[in-house]
Write an enzyme that holds these catalytic residues in place. Structure first.
Site, PDB file in Angstrom:
ATOM      1  N   LYS A 236       0.961  -1.111   0.078  1.00  0.00           N
ATOM      2  CA  LYS A 236      -0.078   0.102  -0.096  1.00  0.00           C
ATOM      3  C   LYS A 236       0.840   1.139   0.050  1.00  0.00           C
ATOM      4  CE  LYS A 236      -2.379  -1.139   3.706  1.00  0.00           C
ATOM      5  NZ  LYS A 236      -1.681  -2.501   3.951  1.00  0.00           N
ATOM      6  N   THR A 237       1.954   1.251   0.644  1.00  0.00           N
ATOM      7  CA  THR A 237       2.700   2.356   0.745  1.00  0.00           C
ATOM      8  C   THR A 237       3.569   2.681  -0.415  1.00  0.00           C
ATOM      9  OG1 THR A 237       3.227   2.133   3.174  1.00  0.00           O
ATOM     10  CG2 THR A 237       4.554   3.438   1.922  1.00  0.00           C
TER      11      THR A 237
ATOM     12  N   ASP B 129      -1.382   6.817   6.356  1.00  0.00           N
ATOM     13  CA  ASP B 129      -1.377   5.406   6.624  1.00  0.00           C
ATOM     14  C   ASP B 129      -2.387   4.925   7.933  1.00  0.00           C
ATOM     15  OD1 ASP B 129      -0.828   2.628   6.407  1.00  0.00           O
ATOM     16  OD2 ASP B 129       1.107   2.991   6.814  1.00  0.00           O
TER      17      ASP B 129
ATOM     18  N   THR C 252      -5.360  -1.264   7.160  1.00  0.00           N
ATOM     19  CA  THR C 252      -5.473  -2.827   7.393  1.00  0.00           C
ATOM     20  C   THR C 252      -6.783  -3.312   7.976  1.00  0.00           C
ATOM     21  OG1 THR C 252      -4.405  -2.749   9.614  1.00  0.00           O
ATOM     22  CG2 THR C 252      -3.151  -2.885   7.806  1.00  0.00           C
TER      23      THR C 252
ATOM     24  N   ARG D  13       6.652  -8.267   1.684  1.00  0.00           N
ATOM     25  CA  ARG D  13       7.689  -7.879   2.631  1.00  0.00           C
ATOM     26  C   ARG D  13       8.450  -9.234   3.321  1.00  0.00           C
ATOM     27  NH1 ARG D  13       4.708  -4.169   6.790  1.00  0.00           N
ATOM     28  NH2 ARG D  13       5.461  -2.338   5.146  1.00  0.00           N
TER      29      ARG D  13
END
Length: 344
Positions: free
Chosen positions: A74-75, A119, A168, A227
């Site tokens: 997302k980032t 965020d 999230t 990640r």
């Protein structure tokens, strides 16, 4: 992360949350443009249309909301949006916006066309949330001067901007806020073949030679999360350099990930402890969450928030009104035979 949420330590190398090492290297590994972004094909195509359409009209794109688990990009997508638009990017987070004044300070200093990445938007304070409604629709903030009956709201125009919100837990966003986003996307877990490509690309950027079979081994244990894939790649590289001759082959990858207790499907120590207790002590269930947590020496929230999501998604555990139940896949993966009368 709030005080009552599980720490990174409890997941080790398979935590989807960003640790200090991840944040240090993420910038070097992140793709800069949409064409370099691997996976999420539908989201990528839809987002491309939103950005190209806005550019052709010479206007700021609609506000964008992205939901999905941690570590799914997302980032990265927020940074790509800014790069594609050639616009500055401002980054903040919901927990950092404790008062409406905090949000007003950010919004009032935005440049025209700037991208604001917020965020964990669901954790923003309610007064700031209500201010954001007006800012997103009318590009205006109402600054309150004074207190009590004599307080006065002074409208302050702000430059047109694009808000990119990430969460999230999309279910915690109030409907009025969700409705103000012109484009909403759900970032899902990645296919193994996409993770292979991501790991191969990351290895090249890190100056490591990673054969396809080693990339495949890392990808299949990465729980569908880039990640985690990049973190496992770094641990395999460490193992190769310290315990081996620096070669990142499949055998080295298997040995390294075995050392870090990540099995063939990405389960770690806690995952296997939960399955082992569920199968051996409770004959496959059903068993209540608190009882299951006590049996593995963890808090109920740790089992529910940290272990269960992946176990349920992988098809090893099912939630029922009577409690948690092991599936046939769980018995097979743990190399055990269900006893007579076990839950199925």
């Amino acid at each position: 992360m709030s005080d009552n949420e599980p720490d990174l330590y409890e997941r080790g190398v398979v935590s989807p949350e960003a640790g200090a090492d991840d944040r240090a290297l993420d910038g070097a590994l992140r793709p800069r443009m949409l064409e370099d972004f691997v996976g999420q094909d539908r989201v990528r195509e839809q987002l491309s249309l939103v950005l190209r359409g806005a550019q052709s009209r010479g206007r700021a794109p609609d506000h964008v909301l992205m939901s999905g688990g941690p570590g799914l990009g997302k980032t990265t997508l927020a940074m790509i949006i800014a790069n594609e638009l050639g616009a500055p990017l401002r980054i903040t987070s919901g927990p950092a916006i404790e008062r409406s004044g905090d949000l007003a300070a950010v919004l009032s200093t935005l440049q025209e066309g700037e991208v604001l990445f917020l965020d964990e938007i669901h954790r923003m304070a309610r007064p700031a949330e209500e201010m954001l409604y007006v800012a997103m629709e009318d590009y205006r903030v109402d600054v309150v001067v004074g207190k009590g009956p004599g307080a006065t709201a002074i409208p302050l125009d702000i430059a047109p901007f694009t808000l990119v919100g990430a969460t999230t837990r999309a279910g915690l966003l109030p409907a009025p806020l969700r409705d103000r986003f012109g484009f909403t996307a759900h970032v899902d877990f990645y296919r193994p073949e996409d993770l292979e490509t991501i790991v191969g690309r990351s290895a090249g950027l890190l100056g490591a030679d990673l054969p396809p079979d080693a990339a495949r081994e890392i990808a299949r244990r990465s729980r569908g999360t880039p990640r985690i894939a990049n973190r496992l790649l770094r641990r395999v590289r460490d193992y190769a350099e310290v315990r081996g001759d620096g070669t990142l082959d499949r055998a080295t990858a298997r040995a390294a990930l075995s050392l870090y207790e990540v099995d063939e499907l990405g389960l770690d120590r806690l995952d296997r402890a939960v399955l082992d207790a569920l199968l051996r002590r409770f004959r496959g269930g059903p068993v209540g969450l608190s009882t299951l947590a006590v049996s593995v020496g963890e808090e109920p929230e740790t089992v529910e928030v940290v272990a269960e999501p992946f176990l349920v998604r992988a098809g090893f555990v099912a939630r029922t009104p009577r409690g948690r139940v092991a599936t046939p896949q769980a018995w097979e993966h743990m190399g055990m035979t269900p006893p007579d009368g076990a839950a199925r």
